[in-house]
Design a protein around this motif. Structure first.
Motif, PDB file in Angstrom:
ATOM      1  N   LEU A  72       0.839  -1.205   0.000  1.00 20.31           N
ATOM      2  CA  LEU A  72       0.000   0.000   0.000  1.00 20.31           C
ATOM      3  C   LEU A  72       0.870   1.250   0.000  1.00 20.31           C
ATOM      4  N   ALA A  73       1.949   1.238   0.776  1.00 19.48           N
ATOM      5  CA  ALA A  73       2.857   2.388   0.828  1.00 19.48           C
ATOM      6  C   ALA A  73       3.525   2.632  -0.521  1.00 19.48           C
ATOM      7  N   ALA A  74       3.698   1.562  -1.300  1.00 16.52           N
ATOM      8  CA  ALA A  74       4.308   1.683  -2.628  1.00 16.52           C
ATOM      9  C   ALA A  74       3.312   2.133  -3.690  1.00 16.52           C
ATOM     10  N   GLY A  75       2.062   2.382  -3.299  1.00 10.91           N
ATOM     11  CA  GLY A  75       1.071   2.911  -4.225  1.00 10.91           C
ATOM     12  C   GLY A  75       0.065   1.913  -4.746  1.00 10.91           C
ATOM     13  N   ARG A  76       0.129   0.676  -4.294  1.00 11.47           N
ATOM     14  CA  ARG A  76      -0.852  -0.304  -4.729  1.00 11.47           C
ATOM     15  C   ARG A  76      -2.208  -0.010  -4.099  1.00 11.47           C
ATOM     16  N   HIS A  77      -3.282  -0.256  -4.826  1.00 11.89           N
ATOM     17  CA  HIS A  77      -4.613  -0.232  -4.242  1.00 11.89           C
ATOM     18  C   HIS A  77      -4.806  -1.493  -3.413  1.00 11.89           C
ATOM     19  N   ALA A  78      -5.844  -1.496  -2.587  1.00 19.06           N
ATOM     20  CA  ALA A  78      -6.063  -2.613  -1.681  1.00 19.06           C
ATOM     21  C   ALA A  78      -6.121  -3.951  -2.410  1.00 19.06           C
ATOM     22  N   ASP A  79      -6.874  -4.017  -3.507  1.00 18.66           N
ATOM     23  CA  ASP A  79      -7.001  -5.301  -4.213  1.00 18.66           C
ATOM     24  C   ASP A  79      -5.684  -5.742  -4.823  1.00 18.66           C
ATOM     25  N   ALA A 122      -0.869 -19.748   1.075  1.00 21.43           N
ATOM     26  CA  ALA A 122      -1.920 -18.727   1.059  1.00 21.43           C
ATOM     27  C   ALA A 122      -3.302 -19.327   1.246  1.00 21.43           C
ATOM     28  N   GLU A 123      -3.464 -20.600   0.939  1.00 18.78           N
ATOM     29  CA  GLU A 123      -4.768 -21.241   1.088  1.00 18.78           C
ATOM     30  C   GLU A 123      -5.186 -21.375   2.552  1.00 18.78           C
ATOM     31  N   TYR A 124      -4.242 -21.179   3.477  1.00 21.25           N
ATOM     32  CA  TYR A 124      -4.554 -21.259   4.907  1.00 21.25           C
ATOM     33  C   TYR A 124      -4.814 -19.880   5.523  1.00 21.25           C
ATOM     34  N   ARG A 125      -4.671 -18.826   4.744  1.00 17.67           N
ATOM     35  CA  ARG A 125      -4.702 -17.472   5.297  1.00 17.67           C
ATOM     36  C   ARG A 125      -6.002 -16.740   4.960  1.00 17.67           C
ATOM     37  N   GLN A 126      -6.372 -15.850   5.876  1.00 21.87           N
ATOM     38  CA  GLN A 126      -7.443 -14.891   5.623  1.00 21.87           C
ATOM     39  C   GLN A 126      -6.842 -13.501   5.806  1.00 21.87           C
ATOM     40  N   LEU A 127      -6.897 -12.693   4.750  1.00 25.98           N
ATOM     41  CA  LEU A 127      -6.282 -11.370   4.734  1.00 25.98           C
ATOM     42  C   LEU A 127      -7.322 -10.317   4.395  1.00 25.98           C
ATOM     43  N   MET A 128      -7.177  -9.138   4.980  1.00 25.29           N
ATOM     44  CA  MET A 128      -8.024  -7.992   4.644  1.00 25.29           C
ATOM     45  C   MET A 128      -7.191  -6.731   4.740  1.00 25.29           C
ATOM     46  N   CYS A 129      -7.554  -5.718   3.963  1.00 24.56           N
ATOM     47  CA  CYS A 129      -6.897  -4.423   4.124  1.00 24.56           C
ATOM     48  C   CYS A 129      -7.791  -3.303   3.629  1.00 24.56           C
ATOM     49  N   VAL A 130      -7.490  -2.097   4.097  1.00 25.82           N
ATOM     50  CA  VAL A 130      -8.124  -0.854   3.657  1.00 25.82           C
ATOM     51  C   VAL A 130      -7.002   0.104   3.293  1.00 25.82           C
ATOM     52  N   ASP A 131      -7.085   0.729   2.127  1.00 23.08           N
ATOM     53  CA  ASP A 131      -6.017   1.620   1.697  1.00 23.08           C
ATOM     54  C   ASP A 131      -6.368   3.084   1.958  1.00 23.08           C
TER      55      ASP A 131
END
Length: 225
Positions: free
Chosen positions: A58-65, A78-87
């Motif tokens: 996100l700091a590098a300019g990527r959008h959340a998706d 990654a199949e074991y993980r649940q991730l979320m973010c807000v930019d």
């Protein structure tokens, strides 16, 4: 074994997150935020390194998706993980792998996202988003309201024992980081809500003491005049 909500305040640009789990010290592993950048959750068989990885993107300019997609593509298991973010633009994104535990769900609103695993039912995240959007007051007040809404909607399938609230604003450090790392009585949400009730009226004073102690209010301790 976790339910959480992440949000950006549209008025101030501050970011915050609340979380609760049956596991000990859930906020220490799962809650990550960076002022002016975003907020990220890494949960469900947690890899704590993925929170900073999301924030770096996100700091590098990527959008959340984009940030979520890049982290998922570049990490093992990654199949074991649940991730979320807000930019910083209030955009939200999530990933829930095929091995997320039990009943899980994700819900979104303007600048807010909630998700969980091993839930009592898949409507818990939507209840948290609704609780956040219906609440009034400061960001911390709305975050606590969301956490309570998640609890009241059923929360995790079993009793929760830890909870936390994390907020960043204009400083390089969290303006609020309140945690109950273990509650034998399964009341960590109540402990965090009470901590916020006590801390909220003093938060601005603690920020001012860090910025310039010469202009700070009294410390409120014996011997302070």
């Amino acid at each position: 074994m976790t339910f959480s909500l992440l949000a950006r305040c549209p008025e101030t640009g501050a970011f915050g997150m609340v979380i609760s789990s049956s596991s000990p010290a859930v906020a220490a592993r799962c809650a990550h935020a960076r002022a002016g950048v975003g907020v990220a959750a890494t949960q469900n068989i947690t890899d704590p390194a993925l929170g900073p990885a999301l924030l770096d993107r996100l700091a590098a300019g990527r959008h959340a998706d984009q940030a979520v997609a890049e982290v998922v593509a570049g990490t093992a298991h990654a199949e074991y993980r649940q991730l979320m973010c807000v930019d910083a633009g209030g955009r939200v994104a999530a990933h829930s792998g095929g091995h997320v535990l039990g009943i899980w769900g994700v819900a979104e609103g303007p600048g807010v996202i909630a998700g969980g695993n091993l839930l009592a039912h898949d409507g818990v995240p939507a209840a948290m988003v609704a609780g956040f959007l219906a609440a009034r007051g400061a960001l911390g007040d709305r975050l606590v309201a969301a956490l309570i809404a998640g609890r009241d909607a059923g929360g995790e399938a079993g009793p929760v024992h830890s909870a936390g609230l994390l907020m960043v604003d204009r400083e390089s450090w969290p303006v609020a980081e309140l945690r109950c790392d273990w509650s034998d009585e399964a009341r960590p949400i109540e402990a965090v809500a009470r901590a916020w009730q006590v801390y909220a009226p003093q938060m601005a004073a603690y920020v001012q003491r860090a910025r310039d102690p010469r202009q700070a209010p009294s410390y409120g301790v014996p011997g302070d005049e």
